[in-house]
Design an enzyme around this catalytic site. Structure first.
Site, PDB file in Angstrom:
ATOM      1  N   GLU A 267       0.841  -1.203   0.000  1.00  0.00           N
ATOM      2  CA  GLU A 267       0.000   0.000   0.000  1.00  0.00           C
ATOM      3  C   GLU A 267       0.874   1.249   0.000  1.00  0.00           C
ATOM      4  O   GLU A 267       1.825   1.365   0.779  1.00  0.00           O
ATOM      5  CB  GLU A 267      -0.896  -0.013   1.238  1.00  0.00           C
ATOM      6  N   LYS A 327      -9.502   2.353  -3.173  1.00  0.00           N
ATOM      7  CA  LYS A 327     -10.037   1.909  -1.886  1.00  0.00           C
ATOM      8  C   LYS A 327     -11.401   2.545  -1.644  1.00  0.00           C
ATOM      9  O   LYS A 327     -11.564   3.763  -1.767  1.00  0.00           O
ATOM     10  CB  LYS A 327      -9.078   2.253  -0.746  1.00  0.00           C
ATOM     11  N   CYS A 379      -5.464  -2.728   2.751  1.00  0.00           N
ATOM     12  CA  CYS A 379      -5.370  -2.641   4.201  1.00  0.00           C
ATOM     13  C   CYS A 379      -6.616  -3.186   4.891  1.00  0.00           C
ATOM     14  O   CYS A 379      -6.979  -4.337   4.741  1.00  0.00           O
ATOM     15  CB  CYS A 379      -5.077  -1.199   4.607  1.00  0.00           C
TER      16      CYS A 379
END
Length: 503
Positions: A267, A327, A379
């Site tokens: 990430e 995301k 994540c």
């Protein structure tokens, strides 16, 4: 200790006993992995409820405080080490968060109290487990959700893991709590012990049998992979002077692995806006990847054309056209700020870089990588199984990238890996987990670890995966089946409760 001695002890200190039960339950989760404690902790709470004045908000709250106070203490580490706020304020924030989440367990105790007039067997086998899992489901989405330390995660290495492809982590949690209830009933009940023991044996044998089932099949040739773990300290990651050394590190490690079919960076491995490094770094890198015949997935921050919003993004290089994933499930207070107009000063107080991301939802969390469609998550998104299964059945495998450097050498990186293992098991897909500081891993479709990187070390994790097709029952129906089962468990008790109160 005999039954009377146990009763006296629990009557004397029920709140302390509940606190202890919660703390002991933490030992069931990574990195301790004493999965039996995932059964014994709730069982102790059920025994407290049976041997004292019954369930209560107080005892449920203390159980939650014991579990979370020990299990999510890593929150203090991330705030104190990287928020530059001393020790007192991070302690207050961490304590406040733990107290708030403990309210869910207090609510569980209060709800369980409403069924106090019913038989012990009915409560232990049907009501308490069903209420508990219903609470976990609610906790997993209310206020964006915090599904950390759900009981099912502790059972990845026990026979109960076999229920994950069928019912998801909530279904495994239900089996854990059914086991705790049945054991409590066996210890305290005077009659009906044979059927309780038989049901207990059936639950565990069925789980063991299902661990041997294959839910997916090969859908292509094996792929060689390399997961690059740069181990860039969080305190340095976003410094302007660190950008060039970080890019050089990742580029050099990538050049050594160009013989791999797929290379994955963590990430925001590119710790800048993509447009800032596009011509000088991304374009030459893309040319190198194409010439080698490999594919690269990397994390970066992308800004929209109007430069009004920026996104936590993944980019896939290697095909003629790039593909992107953005995301969608952001973390409150670290990636976006709720009630921004009121709380904006907190951004300056916490000194968190890139803390105003925008969410960008897609119908399915998919990205094209090489010849395959892949299920993506960034994540914390992998904590939400009902969202990750949206990638199925199209996804041939799963990728999760993360930056757990925030949590240092605490429980969090290990717990996060445990969560990722559950996602692989629920979907019956390989999951490639690439992190900045660890723990990176190649996770097999049965949730087992095929390869693992060390924590807080630079590493390139190499291995091989097989693209898969097929769909588990959980991937087809999500949480619908377990919610219906919980409703069916509670309905007889609700009917009986209504009849009693009317009578």
């Amino acid at each position: 200790m005999n039954d009377r001695g146990m009763t006296r002890l629990l009557l004397r200190m029920p709140a302390v006993s509940a606190l202890l039960a919660g703390g002991l339950t933490t030992l069931a989760f990574a990195p301790f992995d004493f999965w039996i404690m995932g059964v014994l902790g709730p069982m102790l709470l059920f025994l407290i409820w049976q041997k004292t004045a019954g369930p209560s908000f107080r005892s449920g709250f203390f159980y939650g405080f014991g579990l979370l106070g020990s299990g999510v203490s890593w929150l203090y580490v991330s705030i104190a080490q990287f928020g530059d706020l001393g020790w007192l304020f991070p302690l207050v924030i961490t304590l406040g968060f733990i107290l708030f989440i403990s309210l869910y367990y207090g609510l569980l105790g209060w709800l369980a109290r409403q069924f106090d007039g019913l038989s012990a067997g009915l409560k232990l086998v049907l009501i308490y487990p069903a209420l508990w899992v219903s609470m976990e489901w609610f906790r997993g989405w209310f206020l964006t959700g915090f599904p950390w330390l759900q009981p099912g995660y502790s059972q990845l290495d026990s026979p109960l893991a076999g229920y994950a492809p069928l019912l998801g982590v909530l279904g495994v949690s239900w089996m854990v709590l059914l086991t705790a209830g049945l054991l409590s009933d066996l210890l305290t009940g005077k009659t009906g012990r044979p059927w309780r023991a038989t049901l207990l044996l059936l639950i565990w044998l069925s789980g063991w049998w299902m661990t041997e089932l294959e839910w997916s099949r090969p859908a292509g040739e094996p792929l060689s992979v390399a997961l690059v773990q740069g181990n860039i300290p969080q305190a340095q990651k976003w410094l302007p002077e660190q950008l060039s050394p970080s890019l050089v590190l990742y580029a050099n490690l990538t050049k050594k692995n160009l013989d791999r079919d797929l290379i994955i960076w963590p990430e925001t491995a590119v710790s800048a806006f993509q447009f800032q490094v596009e011509e000088a770094f991304i374009v030459p890198l893309e040319r190198l990847i194409r010439e080698s015949g490999s594919n690269l997935v990397f994390g970066v921050v992308q800004m929209d054309a109007q430069r009004d919003n920026y996104y936590n993004a993944l980019v896939s290089l290697g095909n003629e056209e790039r593909d992107h994933y953005y995301k969608g499930h952001l973390v409150p207070f670290t990636e976006y700020l709720p009630f921004k107009s009121l709380l904006w000063p907190l951004v300056d107080l916490f000194t968190i870089p890139m803390s105003d991301f925008a969410a960008r939802q897609a119908p399915k969390p998919l990205m094209r990588v090489g010849d395959h469609t892949v299920g993506m998550s960034i994540c914390y998104e992998d904590a939400f199984g009902s969202e990750m299964i949206l990638a199925l059945p199209e996804a041939a495998y799963l990728i999760n990238v993360s930056n757990d450097a925030w949590f240092g050498d605490s429980l969090a990186p290990h717990q996060h890996l445990q969560i990722a293992r559950m996602r692989a098991l629920e979907s019956s897909r390989y999951l490639l987990r690439s992190t900045n500081t660890g723990v990176s891993a190649i996770i097999a479709p049965n949730g087992k670890l095929a390869a693992v990187s060390p924590l807080l070390e630079e590493d390139v994790l190499q291995g091989e995966i097989v693209p898969l097709s097929g769909q588990t029952p959980y991937a087809r129906s999500g949480n619908l089946v377990i919610l219906l089962l919980l409703l069916m468990s509670l309905t007889p008790a609700l009917v009986q409760l209504v009849r009693q109160r009317r009578g």
